[in-house]
Design an enzyme around this catalytic site. Structure first.
Site, PDB file in Angstrom:
ATOM      1  N   LYS A 157     -49.991 -30.659  21.646  1.00 53.61           N
ATOM      2  CA  LYS A 157     -50.997 -29.695  20.735  1.00 53.61           C
ATOM      3  C   LYS A 157     -51.829 -29.412  21.794  1.00 53.61           C
ATOM      4  CE  LYS A 157     -49.472 -31.647  16.153  1.00 53.61           C
ATOM      5  NZ  LYS A 157     -49.624 -32.701  15.144  1.00 53.61           N
ATOM      6  N   GLN A 167     -53.524 -37.756  14.055  1.00 55.95           N
ATOM      7  CA  GLN A 167     -52.105 -37.815  14.195  1.00 55.95           C
ATOM      8  C   GLN A 167     -51.492 -38.759  13.318  1.00 55.95           C
ATOM      9  OE1 GLN A 167     -50.273 -35.302  15.578  1.00 55.95           O
ATOM     10  NE2 GLN A 167     -48.259 -36.355  15.165  1.00 55.95           N
ATOM     11  N   ASP A 200     -55.209 -29.378   9.702  1.00 52.14           N
ATOM     12  CA  ASP A 200     -53.859 -30.051   9.256  1.00 52.14           C
ATOM     13  C   ASP A 200     -53.718 -29.630   7.763  1.00 52.14           C
ATOM     14  OD1 ASP A 200     -51.918 -31.093  10.839  1.00 52.14           O
ATOM     15  OD2 ASP A 200     -53.146 -32.817  11.237  1.00 52.14           O
TER      16      ASP A 200
HETATM   17  N1  GUN Z   1     -47.206 -36.179  11.861  1.00 53.20           N
HETATM   18  C1  GUN Z   1     -45.906 -35.405  11.642  1.00 53.20           C
HETATM   19  N2  GUN Z   1     -46.293 -34.090  11.597  1.00 53.20           N
HETATM   20  C2  GUN Z   1     -47.715 -34.041  11.510  1.00 53.20           C
HETATM   21  C3  GUN Z   1     -48.675 -32.982  11.454  1.00 53.20           C
HETATM   22  O1  GUN Z   1     -48.200 -31.778  11.405  1.00 53.20           O
HETATM   23  N3  GUN Z   1     -49.894 -33.213  11.491  1.00 53.20           N
HETATM   24  C4  GUN Z   1     -50.276 -34.708  11.846  1.00 53.20           C
HETATM   25  N4  GUN Z   1     -51.636 -34.803  12.062  1.00 53.20           N
HETATM   26  N5  GUN Z   1     -49.540 -35.590  12.007  1.00 53.20           N
HETATM   27  C5  GUN Z   1     -48.254 -35.227  11.872  1.00 53.20           C
END
Ligand code: GUN
Length: 292
Positions: A53, A97, A120
């Protein structure tokens, strides 16, 4: 029938060209979108996701910072960091995350993120807006899936769609987004009995159960569109989706690969949401726009 691939990497590349233009337009107004990523503990999969990311941010000119905590950190330390990021004007998006170490209250931590910076889409304000049919920030993976369907001109309205998975990250918001586009949606999960009774009637199958090879070609309606959200690490180290690609691609009309499918779109949507957050931060207030 041999399915045509839906190439998430190619779609993401096209989107990135547009993101760069939007970042440039913001720069001309003195704003650089900023994303703060919070990584807690030492989950190697989360490490890879956060690295991917932040690299994507660099590619389009979005500023990013990583904040790390050990697995033994205290909840209030995380909350205090989020509160300081909420107040920081150079940060437009905050991403925590997941998964968090089970000791921590994930719900409480996610609710601390200012809804305007919740790129998110996990804050209850944003999830509630999605339920109400007025989305603000939507979770990145299902948003990536509908963006893929839209760009590939796949007819969703009037279709029978089956979502396999009921998580807040994918399954539930995915179902809501398909409902909003006029699909008749059935939400199954990894424990659904006679799963093939549902999948065999579906025009669109979205597999997000976290079970490698769960969906086989024999369970599909000929010509179905198959979207594989699963990213499972097999004991041999290889990545596998929730769909048995070899058999499913002989029955489906369109199918996403793993890797190179939905995963690329998830990252692209995070960047899109961060740029949108920056754009909204300088937009005229709603009242002023409404009175024009
Ligand atoms: N863990 C798995 N998918 C995601 C996501 O889309 N965002 C975040 N923050 N954590 C994740």
């Amino acid at each position: 029938m041999t399915a045509t691939l839906i190439d998430g990497a190619a779609i993401a590349r096209e989107l990135y060209a547009d993101f760069k233009q939007r970042v440039k337009a913001l720069a001309s107004r003195g704003v650089r979108p900023g994303l703060a990523a919070i990584l807690i503990g030492d989950n190697p999969v989360s490490e890879v996701y956060v690295r991917t990311k932040t690299r994507a941010c660099a590619e389009v000119g979005v500023h990013s910072v990583e904040h790390r905590f050990g697995a033994d950190c205290l909840e209030h330390e995380v909350i205090e960091l989020i509160e300081s990021l909420n107040a920081n004007p150079v940060i437009h998006g905050i991403l925590v995350q997941l998964p968090l170490p089970p000791r921590l209250d994930t719900g409480r931590i996610l609710q601390t993120v200012d809804a305007r910076k919740d790129v998110d889409g996990f804050n209850w304000n944003n999830l509630g807006a999605l339920v109400a049919g007025h989305p603000r920030f939507s979770p990145c993976t299902p948003l990536g899936v509908v963006t893929m369907l839209d760009r590939e001109k796949i007819a969703v309205e009037g279709s029978n769609a089956v979502v396999i998975g009921r998580s807040v990250i994918v399954g539930k918001p995915m179902a809501l987004m398909l409902i909003a586009r006029g699909a008749t949606v059935t939400v199954c999960n990894s424990k659904t009995r006679e799963l093939q009774e549902y999948t065999s009637r579906a025009d669109i199958v979205v597999a997000a159960a976290g079970k490698p090879g769960l969906v086989k070609g024999s369970m599909l309606k000929p010509g179905a569109v198959v979207i594989d959200v699963g990213i499972n690490r097999l004991p041999n180290g290889k990545l596998a989706g929730d769909v048995d690609f070899a058999s499913a691609s002989r029955v489906a009309s369109r199918i996403t690969p793993v890797p190179g499918g939905v995963g690329r779109m998830t990252v692209a949507m995070l960047i899109a949401n961060t740029i949108t957050a920056a754009e909204r931060s300088i937009a005229k207030p709603y009242a002023a726009r409404a009175s024009r």
